[in-house]
Design a protein around this motif. Structure first.
Motif, short mmCIF file in Angstrom:
data_model
loop_
_atom_site.label_atom_id
_atom_site.label_comp_id
_atom_site.label_asym_id
_atom_site.label_seq_id
_atom_site.Cartn_x
_atom_site.Cartn_y
_atom_site.Cartn_z
N ALA A 1 -2.49 16.65 44.03
CA ALA A 1 -2.38 15.89 42.78
C ALA A 1 -3.56 14.93 42.62
O ALA A 1 -4.14 14.81 41.54
CB ALA A 1 -1.07 15.13 42.72
N ALA A 2 -3.94 14.25 43.70
CA ALA A 2 -5.06 13.30 43.64
C ALA A 2 -6.37 14.01 43.31
O ALA A 2 -7.16 13.53 42.48
CB ALA A 2 -5.18 12.55 44.96
N GLU A 3 -6.62 15.15 43.95
CA GLU A 3 -7.86 15.89 43.70
C GLU A 3 -7.94 16.39 42.26
O GLU A 3 -8.98 16.26 41.61
CB GLU A 3 -7.98 17.07 44.68
N GLU B 1 -10.89 7.59 32.36
CA GLU B 1 -10.61 6.17 32.20
C GLU B 1 -9.92 5.94 30.85
O GLU B 1 -10.32 6.46 29.83
CB GLU B 1 -11.91 5.38 32.27
N GLY B 2 -8.86 5.15 30.88
CA GLY B 2 -8.13 4.83 29.66
C GLY B 2 -7.11 5.90 29.26
O GLY B 2 -6.42 5.74 28.27
N GLN B 3 -7.02 6.98 30.03
CA GLN B 3 -6.05 8.02 29.71
C GLN B 3 -4.75 7.78 30.49
O GLN B 3 -4.74 7.09 31.50
CB GLN B 3 -6.62 9.40 30.03
N SER B 4 -3.68 8.40 30.00
CA SER B 4 -2.37 8.21 30.63
C SER B 4 -1.84 9.52 31.19
O SER B 4 -2.34 10.60 30.87
CB SER B 4 -1.39 7.65 29.60
N PHE B 5 -0.81 9.40 32.03
CA PHE B 5 -0.20 10.59 32.61
C PHE B 5 1.27 10.33 32.90
O PHE B 5 1.73 9.20 32.86
CB PHE B 5 -0.92 10.98 33.91
N GLU C 1 6.54 9.82 43.79
CA GLU C 1 5.73 8.79 44.47
C GLU C 1 4.55 9.40 45.19
O GLU C 1 3.44 8.86 45.16
CB GLU C 1 6.60 7.98 45.45
N ALA C 2 4.75 10.55 45.83
CA ALA C 2 3.65 11.23 46.52
C ALA C 2 2.61 11.70 45.50
O ALA C 2 1.40 11.53 45.71
CB ALA C 2 4.16 12.40 47.33
N ASP D 1 -2.45 7.26 44.82
CA ASP D 1 -3.36 6.17 44.48
C ASP D 1 -3.94 6.30 43.08
O ASP D 1 -4.94 5.66 42.76
CB ASP D 1 -4.50 6.13 45.51
N ILE D 2 -3.35 7.14 42.25
CA ILE D 2 -3.85 7.31 40.88
C ILE D 2 -3.64 6.02 40.11
O ILE D 2 -2.54 5.48 40.05
CB ILE D 2 -3.15 8.50 40.18
N THR D 3 -4.72 5.50 39.54
CA THR D 3 -4.65 4.19 38.88
C THR D 3 -4.51 4.29 37.36
O THR D 3 -4.39 3.26 36.70
CB THR D 3 -5.91 3.37 39.21
#
Length: 188
Positions: free
Chosen positions: A109-111, A119-123, A141-142, A146-148
């Motif tokens: 998921a992180a990759e 930047e500025g987008q949502s998920f 949660e996994a 670390d997706i910000t």
């Protein structure tokens, strides 16, 4: 389409699938054929393969084509030839298949998110789980890890789609329009 080598042996599920389709229980074989011919005949994918899973109503496929692009092509076929989709309920592109382990899901998921979510987008995270003892909350949660980026449950720019099929999990970061909801779109 993969077929058993003996009438007593069940077909082996494709483990490196990149499409996942749902159908009504009992229509799995017909759905395999439908998806196979859509890929092979309509999209000219000579390497297309489909197989049933141990989960009733769930089919997996492997295409040589880019799976997210296949959704747009399927949508065009659905618009022009709605009768070509008789058994499909929903088709989802899968970008990575990993073992059903929280760390593997987090990494995939992180990759994918790093490549797509700007930047500025949502998920949001959507989890469909079958044959697992894992809790959805732990999987979410996994996947978030670390997706910000900003979370938007109602109108996200991106969906982190997690499809758990027992010991294998499909992970995708896709636009909401990349899931083909056949019945819903036939009504439009």
């Amino acid at each position: 389409m993969q077929r058993p080598t003996s009438p007593l042996r069940k077909p082996i599920m494709i483990e490196d699938f990149n499409l996942l389709a749902t159908t009504a229980r009992g229509n799995e074989r017909a759905m395999c054929n439908e998806l196979y011919f859509l890929l092979k005949d309509n999209l000219q994918d000579a390497e297309a393969k489909t197989s049933k899973t141990k989960i009733r109503g769930l089919i997996v496929a492997k295409t040589a084509l880019e799976p997210v692009g296949v959704m747009e092509k399927f949508r065009c076929i659905l618009t022009e030839q709605p009768y070509a989709f008789r058994y499909a309920l929903r088709i989802v592109p899968i970008e990575r298949v990993v073992p059903t382990e929280l760390e593997a899901i987090k990494q995939a998921a992180a990759e994918l998110a790093a490549l797509k979510i700007g930047e500025g987008q949502s998920f949001r995270v959507t989890v469909e789980k079958r044959f697992t003892e894992m809790h959805s909350k732990d999987i979410i949660e996994a996947a978030v890890g670390d997706i910000t980026a900003k979370v938007d449950l109602h109108n996200p720019d991106w969906i982190i789609q997690i499809e758990v099929l027992g010991n294998l999990t499909g992970v995708s970061v896709i636009k909401p329009s990349n899931v083909l909801a056949v019945v819903k779109e036939k009504m439009l």
